[in-house]
Design a protein around this motif. Structure first.
Motif, PDB file in Angstrom:
ATOM      1  N   ALA A 130       0.802  -1.218   0.000  1.00  0.00           N
ATOM      2  CA  ALA A 130       0.000   0.000   0.000  1.00  0.00           C
ATOM      3  C   ALA A 130       0.839   1.274   0.000  1.00  0.00           C
TER       4      ALA A 130
ATOM      5  N   THR B 108       1.367   1.192  -4.089  1.00  0.00           N
ATOM      6  CA  THR B 108       0.333   0.839  -5.062  1.00  0.00           C
ATOM      7  C   THR B 108      -1.053   1.045  -4.476  1.00  0.00           C
ATOM      8  N   THR B 109      -1.967   1.511  -5.307  1.00  0.00           N
ATOM      9  CA  THR B 109      -3.375   1.563  -4.936  1.00  0.00           C
ATOM     10  C   THR B 109      -4.154   0.718  -5.919  1.00  0.00           C
TER      11      THR B 109
ATOM     12  N   ARG C   5      -2.097  -5.694   4.097  1.00  0.00           N
ATOM     13  CA  ARG C   5      -0.980  -4.788   3.788  1.00  0.00           C
ATOM     14  C   ARG C   5       0.327  -5.537   3.997  1.00  0.00           C
TER      15      ARG C   5
ATOM     16  N   LYS D 158      -5.218  -4.204 -12.160  1.00  0.00           N
ATOM     17  CA  LYS D 158      -6.283  -3.291 -11.721  1.00  0.00           C
ATOM     18  C   LYS D 158      -7.593  -3.576 -12.441  1.00  0.00           C
TER      19      LYS D 158
END
Length: 183
Positions: A70, A73-74, A84, A167
């Motif tokens: 985290a 990267t999101t 996490r 994503k």
């Protein structure tokens, strides 16, 4: 009164991984009507997975959850449980150890992989049920769905996609989503 028409059951989201034509360590990931490029094991796909062989197992594996770096990267919203990544997190890959193919923490002296890597491969690291629910010594460990190296260089047996592909896919993933590796 007329009976209500039956609705077709919702089709479960499935990810199919197929070797790219003419390329042993590259694959096409098909899911949700999209096709994404991927890297797979340097030895291609095998039905006889062994620890250290560099092959991706020919299998149908459920996604269990994963890890997110985290601080770098999101991700878009997902139903897949993600923890996490912390610097103390490791993954045991020592076949003779009682924690083989399980997460462990530092300090840990047996053979292991760091989950917080400097190269970014595990910035998103999804754990698939390969040799976890039914564990066998030397059947392979740390078969993850993670991020790729530039140029889609081969993995040690994992499936690796680009961050934009991850994503797009992760929005539809949940615990139990099947990752089906075929030839």
């Amino acid at each position: 009164m007329r009976p209500m028409p039956k609705q077709a059951p919702k089709k479960r989201f499935q990810i199919t991984v197929r070797r790219a034509p003419g390329q042993k360590s590259r694959a096409l990931v098909c899911a949700g009507g999209r096709v994404e490029q991927a890297a797979i094991g340097r030895s291609g796909i095998t039905s006889r997975k062994r620890e250290g062989d560099g092959a991706t197992p020919l299998s149908s594996m459920a996604l269990l959850g994963g890890y997110l770096r985290a601080d770098r990267t999101t991700l878009p919203p997902t139903a897949l449980p993600l923890a996490r990544t912390r610097s103390s997190m490791l993954w045991c890959d020592a076949p003779a150890h009682a924690r083989y193919n399980r997460p462990v923490s530092k300090p840990f002296t047996a053979s292991h992989e760091e989950l917080m890597r400097s190269d970014g491969l595990y910035d998103v690291c999804l754990v698939m049920d390969w040799n976890i629910s039914a564990r066998g010594r030397n059947r392979g460990s740390a078969i993850f769905f993670h991020l790729n190296r530039p140029g889609y260089l081969p993995t040690e047996g994992c499936i690796a996609v680009s961050l934009p592909a991850m994503k797009r896919l992760i929005r539809f993933m949940r615990a139990g989503t099947r990752v089906v590796v075929v030839r």
